[in-house]
Design a protein around this motif. Structure first.
Motif, PDB file in Angstrom:
ATOM      1  N   ILE A  65      -7.010  -1.221   2.472  1.00 11.52           N
ATOM      2  CA  ILE A  65      -6.833  -2.422   1.726  1.00 11.52           C
ATOM      3  C   ILE A  65      -7.666  -2.488   0.439  1.00 11.52           C
ATOM      4  O   ILE A  65      -7.436  -3.210  -0.466  1.00 11.52           O
ATOM      5  CB  ILE A  65      -6.842  -3.582   2.801  1.00 11.52           C
ATOM      6  N   GLU A  66      -8.888  -2.113   0.825  1.00 15.39           N
ATOM      7  CA  GLU A  66      -9.968  -2.406  -0.326  1.00 15.39           C
ATOM      8  C   GLU A  66      -9.488  -1.512  -1.328  1.00 15.39           C
ATOM      9  O   GLU A  66     -10.002  -1.887  -2.443  1.00 15.39           O
ATOM     10  CB  GLU A  66     -11.429  -1.912   0.512  1.00 15.39           C
ATOM     11  N   LYS A  67      -8.916  -0.282  -1.313  1.00 14.21           N
ATOM     12  CA  LYS A  67      -8.743   0.611  -2.203  1.00 14.21           C
ATOM     13  C   LYS A  67      -7.621   0.085  -2.875  1.00 14.21           C
ATOM     14  O   LYS A  67      -7.494   0.082  -4.281  1.00 14.21           O
ATOM     15  CB  LYS A  67      -8.560   2.048  -1.606  1.00 14.21           C
ATOM     16  N   PHE A  68      -6.602  -0.531  -2.270  1.00 16.32           N
ATOM     17  CA  PHE A  68      -5.476  -1.065  -3.126  1.00 16.32           C
ATOM     18  C   PHE A  68      -5.975  -2.317  -3.773  1.00 16.32           C
ATOM     19  O   PHE A  68      -5.241  -2.573  -4.906  1.00 16.32           O
ATOM     20  CB  PHE A  68      -4.390  -1.632  -1.867  1.00 16.32           C
ATOM     21  N   LYS A  69      -6.847  -3.027  -3.263  1.00 12.00           N
ATOM     22  CA  LYS A  69      -7.337  -4.364  -4.139  1.00 12.00           C
ATOM     23  C   LYS A  69      -7.803  -3.828  -5.333  1.00 12.00           C
ATOM     24  O   LYS A  69      -7.576  -4.352  -6.604  1.00 12.00           O
ATOM     25  CB  LYS A  69      -8.543  -5.308  -3.302  1.00 12.00           C
ATOM     26  N   GLN A  70      -8.840  -2.761  -5.312  1.00  8.86           N
ATOM     27  CA  GLN A  70      -9.550  -2.111  -6.464  1.00  8.86           C
ATOM     28  C   GLN A  70      -8.618  -1.639  -7.371  1.00  8.86           C
ATOM     29  O   GLN A  70      -8.804  -1.850  -8.684  1.00  8.86           O
ATOM     30  CB  GLN A  70     -10.462  -1.010  -6.132  1.00  8.86           C
ATOM     31  N   ALA A  71      -7.674  -0.776  -6.803  1.00 11.56           N
ATOM     32  CA  ALA A  71      -6.885  -0.420  -7.884  1.00 11.56           C
ATOM     33  C   ALA A  71      -5.833  -1.177  -8.690  1.00 11.56           C
ATOM     34  O   ALA A  71      -5.137  -0.919  -9.627  1.00 11.56           O
ATOM     35  CB  ALA A  71      -5.799   0.830  -7.099  1.00 11.56           C
TER      36      ALA A  71
ATOM     37  N   ILE B 192       0.990  -1.190  -0.126  1.00 11.42           N
ATOM     38  CA  ILE B 192      -0.073   0.072   0.069  1.00 11.42           C
ATOM     39  C   ILE B 192       0.897   1.359  -0.069  1.00 11.42           C
ATOM     40  O   ILE B 192       0.697   2.190  -0.597  1.00 11.42           O
ATOM     41  CB  ILE B 192      -0.947  -0.002   1.020  1.00 11.42           C
ATOM     42  N   GLU B 193       1.974   1.193   0.672  1.00 10.98           N
ATOM     43  CA  GLU B 193       2.806   2.431   0.835  1.00 10.98           C
ATOM     44  C   GLU B 193       3.460   2.495  -0.505  1.00 10.98           C
ATOM     45  O   GLU B 193       3.379   3.842  -0.947  1.00 10.98           O
ATOM     46  CB  GLU B 193       3.921   1.997   1.899  1.00 10.98           C
ATOM     47  N   GLN B 194       3.936   1.633  -1.077  1.00 11.81           N
ATOM     48  CA  GLN B 194       4.551   1.785  -2.327  1.00 11.81           C
ATOM     49  C   GLN B 194       3.578   2.011  -3.586  1.00 11.81           C
ATOM     50  O   GLN B 194       4.111   3.006  -4.233  1.00 11.81           O
ATOM     51  CB  GLN B 194       5.054   0.101  -2.928  1.00 11.81           C
TER      52      GLN B 194
ATOM     53  N   PHE C  98      -6.326 -10.721  -4.547  1.00  5.47           N
ATOM     54  CA  PHE C  98      -5.524 -10.229  -3.670  1.00  5.47           C
ATOM     55  C   PHE C  98      -4.875 -11.408  -2.752  1.00  5.47           C
ATOM     56  O   PHE C  98      -3.766 -11.307  -2.555  1.00  5.47           O
ATOM     57  CB  PHE C  98      -6.678  -9.382  -2.712  1.00  5.47           C
ATOM     58  N   GLU C  99      -5.778 -12.664  -2.525  1.00  9.55           N
ATOM     59  CA  GLU C  99      -5.219 -13.348  -1.447  1.00  9.55           C
ATOM     60  C   GLU C  99      -4.208 -14.678  -2.550  1.00  9.55           C
ATOM     61  O   GLU C  99      -3.120 -14.765  -1.814  1.00  9.55           O
ATOM     62  CB  GLU C  99      -6.226 -14.487  -1.019  1.00  9.55           C
TER      63      GLU C  99
END
Length: 265
Positions: free
Chosen positions: A101-107, A40-42, A233-234
């Motif tokens: 996390i949800e935003k990361f998955k979607q992106a 997420i940070e990256q 994601f998993e």
């Protein structure tokens, strides 16, 4: 000066903490969360995939977190923070983490959902079917002919003769995803028509008679999108963990369900 934390009367150094996390089998979970945060940070530093939350989203995430924890007032929140040893900044990190996390998955995988769905659709389709299983080939043949000749109904014979839990429902099973069934059953049901009675077939220790009742195609609705997004994601996360664990300092393995473990019902 060596950093340490105090728990009760015991002082635990940083080197001891790693050993304790390993002993308590908590290291894989720590590793998992670290991989997520690092990704997420990256991505947040990337111009292509920025993970940002609006003030409204942050406020909503906090309220959802408080509701999950069943906090009724500010005193409950402060008491929980004190118990956890948290300051307000740390609390915000915790309450918004699920949102990020949800935003990361979607992106990361949102634009891949449609193609992934069509690749997986054959496994996601559902069926309702009737099943009658015995361990005697002679009995299964006799029952098949009785059903074909309409001497008895499938349901009546399943209640009397079937040796699995489906006997309680007159042989009726489902709706169930094809992915959950034995590969032989998937092939049989996928190539049959509703109402068609399939002759006794050996599957593991059973002789099974099948009848497809209904075929239910999978739909890419909101529930399915969320499920597939989480699967991607998993899968990514497990691969990241495997790469880390395969390095010289450790070994890792991830089990996979074999065909022999697939269910008839």
């Amino acid at each position: 000066m060596t950093e340490a934390i105090q728990i009760g009367n015991r002082t635990i150094t940083a080197s001891e903490l790693i050993s304790l996390l390993t002993s308590y089998q908590m290291l894989p979970q720590l590793q998992r969360e670290f991989i997520i945060d690092e990704a997420i940070e990256q991505n947040s530093r990337s111009a292509k995939v920025a993970i940002e939350c609006t003030p409204e989203e942050v406020a909503q995430a906090k309220q959802q977190f408080y509701a999950e924890k069943q906090f009724k007032n500010e005193e409950d929140i402060q008491a929980w923070m004190a118990h956890q040893g948290l300051n307000p900044e740390q609390l915000e990190v915790i309450t918004t983490r699920k949102l990020k996390i949800e935003k990361f998955k979607q992106a990361t995988w949102g634009n891949k959902l449609e193609s992934y769905f069509f690749q997986s659709k054959a496994k996601l389709d559902k069926v309702i079917y009737s099943l009658l299983r015995t361990q005697d080939v002679g009995i299964s043949q006799e029952l098949y002919f009785r059903i074909q000749a309409k001497e008895n109904s499938f349901a009546d014979l399943a209640r009397e003769y079937s040796l699995g839990p489906e006997a309680q429902t007159g042989g009726l099973v489902g709706p169930i995803e094809l992915n959950a069934l034995h590969p032989v059953m998937v092939q049989m049901l996928s190539s049959s028509q509703p109402g068609q009675i399939l002759p006794p077939t050996r599957i593991a220790e059973w002789f099974v008679i099948l009848r497809l009742e209904k075929f239910i195609p999978a739909q890419l609705d909101e529930f399915m999108k969320a499920r597939l997004l989480n699967e991607l994601f998993e899968t990514w996360l497990q691969e990241q963990q495997k790469q880390i664990m395969s390095r010289p300092q450790g070994e890792g393995s991830i089990g996979r369900q074999g065909e022999s473990d697939k269910t008839l019902t």
